[in-house]
Design a protein around this motif. Structure first.
Motif, mmCIF file in Angstrom:
data_model
loop_
_atom_site.group_PDB
_atom_site.id
_atom_site.type_symbol
_atom_site.label_atom_id
_atom_site.label_comp_id
_atom_site.label_asym_id
_atom_site.label_seq_id
_atom_site.Cartn_x
_atom_site.Cartn_y
_atom_site.Cartn_z
ATOM 1 N N LEU A 122 0.717 -1.247 0.157
ATOM 2 C CA LEU A 122 -0.224 -0.016 -0.027
ATOM 3 C C LEU A 122 0.977 1.368 0.047
ATOM 4 O O LEU A 122 0.493 2.334 -0.703
ATOM 5 N N ILE A 177 -3.631 0.285 -6.148
ATOM 6 C CA ILE A 177 -3.664 0.503 -4.953
ATOM 7 C C ILE A 177 -4.862 -0.344 -4.317
ATOM 8 O O ILE A 177 -4.859 -0.523 -3.178
ATOM 9 N N ALA A 184 -4.889 -3.465 -1.518
ATOM 10 C CA ALA A 184 -5.504 -3.366 -0.331
ATOM 11 C C ALA A 184 -6.105 -4.673 -0.469
ATOM 12 O O ALA A 184 -6.326 -5.281 0.673
#
Length: 465
Positions: free
Chosen positions: A158, A364, A368
């Motif tokens: 992340l 991103i 996650a």
């Protein structure tokens, strides 16, 4: 319905047989669309971290596509060696693994790409051992261990994703409004397609998001076309042709070895997921062992081709689960596309010219999801008193001390380096803690109940889809 169309419709739900090109090619192409970006993103991230020259960058991208297609063929059509086989003989799609990115980044910054490739090459021997002896070894790597490692990988990735979202570490316009706009645009497109898209639109959400972001970045002056025009039209991906010599450092090898354990366990999970969804049965010992050995062979081959290690891609296993299309020839069409794309350097140049913020907007969410998958695996193990203690030790020592390398800087070399690589540290600490605190009968019953509840939830979700 004509006889040919009827045969094609039946064949796509069978493991063997050759449906017509018109049916097989689109079904194979959707697998490529689902994994193409994920296959190249780890390579693009490492290229950015190490600031590699343009010609070397293009060759790495080219080789990543080629090895992915080649290893997928091995999974589809195994290599027989005595009583063992390399390859599961199942519709498994292989690609470059995100799990290795944090470790590759840490090793690359200290030893360069030569250290990364050397560590990845020898570290893959761990997965070879797993392939031959996976049954007795499996008890050392329960969902609690794998889940903790996936959470740690997700946390580290992340941070990498955020840096790309902002324009890339060291860029002159880091965090500029243009970069943030492009990142949020790609993110919004992907989320919209995931929420409202159907069929190919939903499956290809990441690729479509990248295309939209790429096109919008052109008038904003964020795309440099000079490298694309300079790239050749045709070139063969050849192993060991780059100006790098492999370097072998014990701490790098140990760090990679720890991540190969996670990669092997993910392959076990994807293999079982495919057989349960596609054939309503558990994977056989031969299929599971062959899948892990193909994973190891693909990773070794990738390093020889100056690329990053391979693993079975979960998103493609998900496609098989949703569509029930298990025909190997259909998946082979996708492998042909990957290997064909590797022959054209301009394709690699197009991806290499992608602005960092565009790539960040896409990856991103992927990063996650890795973290969330780790949480789901821990939930399957249950939160008994024993499990909570193990997690406390794992994250306290592995993630806590491992997050501050200055604390362990005065320890012996290879131990100090393992603490620098938080992912490897969490994996090792979690395995040791799991052995020190063996599960009781009650723990096993709680884990079974939690796994059953999770499986029921997943089945309901698939029905709703």
């Amino acid at each position: 319905m004509g006889k040919k169309n009827q045969n094609d419709h039946e064949l796509i739900y069978q493991l063997d047989g050759k449906p017509s090109f018109g049916v097989a090619f689109p079904l194979g192409l959707q697998h490529v669309l689902a994994m193409f970006t994920g296959n190249l993103a780890p390579v693009l991230i490492l290229i950015g971290v190490l600031k590699l020259p343009q010609d070397q960058s293009l060759r790495m991208i080219q080789c990543a596509m080629f090895v992915s297609g080649l290893t997928t063929f091995v999974q589809l059509y195994p290599i027989k060696i005595g009583k063992f086989q390399i390859g599961a003989g199942l519709p498994i799609v292989m690609g470059t693994s995100f799990a290795f990115v944090p470790t590759a980044k840490n090793i690359g910054l200290q030893y360069g790409l030569a250290g990364v490739l050397g560590g990845a090459l020898l570290g893959s021997l761990v997965e070879v051992v797993m392939g031959f002896f996976y049954k007795p070894l499996k008890k050392f790597f329960p969902p609690l261990v794998v889940g903790a490692v996936l959470i740690t990988i997700g946390i580290h990735l992340l941070k990498v994703g955020v840096d790309y979202f902002a324009g890339g570490v060291g860029s002159s316009d880091y965090g500029s409004p243009k970069n943030l706009f492009l990142g949020f645009l790609v993110f919004a497109v992907i989320m919209s397609l995931q929420r409202f898209g159907k069929g190919m639109w939903k499956i290809s959400a990441i690729l479509i998001g990248l295309i939209v972001g790429y096109l919008v970045a052109i008038p904003l002056g964020k795309v440099d076309f000079s490298h694309i025009t300079e790239a050749g039209w045709l070139a063969l991906p050849v192993p060991l042709v780059m100006p790098w010599e492999f370097e072998f450092h014990l701490e790098a090898i140990l760090s990679f070895a720890a991540i190969y354990i996670v990669s092997g366990l993910e392959t076990i999970g994807n293999t079982s997921g495919i057989t349960i969804a596609g054939f309503n049965r558990e994977a056989t010992g031969e299929e599971t062992s062959g899948g892990i050995l193909a994973d190891a062979l693909g990773s070794t081959t990738a390093t020889l081709f100056n690329a990053l290690p391979n693993t079975a891609f979960g998103q493609n296993a998900g496609i098989v689960s949703m569509t029930k299309v298990v025909n190997k020839w259909c998946i082979a069409m996708g492998a042909f596309v990957l290997m064909g794309a590797a022959l054209f350097p301009k394709i690699g140049a197009i991806f290499n010219a992608m602005p960092s913020s565009v790539l960040g907007g896409a990856v991103i969410t992927v990063f996650a999801m890795i973290l969330i998958n780790g949480i789901k695996m821990i939930a399957k193990a249950g939160f008994s008193e024993r499990n909570v203690i193990i997690l406390g030790v794992t994250f306290g020592i592995g993630l806590g001390l491992g997050g501050d390398p200055n604390v362990t800087a005065q320890l012996p070399g290879f131990i100090s380096f393992i603490f620098k690589d938080t992912v490897a540290c969490v994996c090792i600490v979690s395995i040791i803690a799991n052995l020190i605190f063996p599960p009781s009968k009650e723990d096993k019953e709680l884990a079974k109940a939690a796994m059953l509840e999770e499986e029921i939830k997943e089945e309901k979700a698939l029905v709703l889809e």
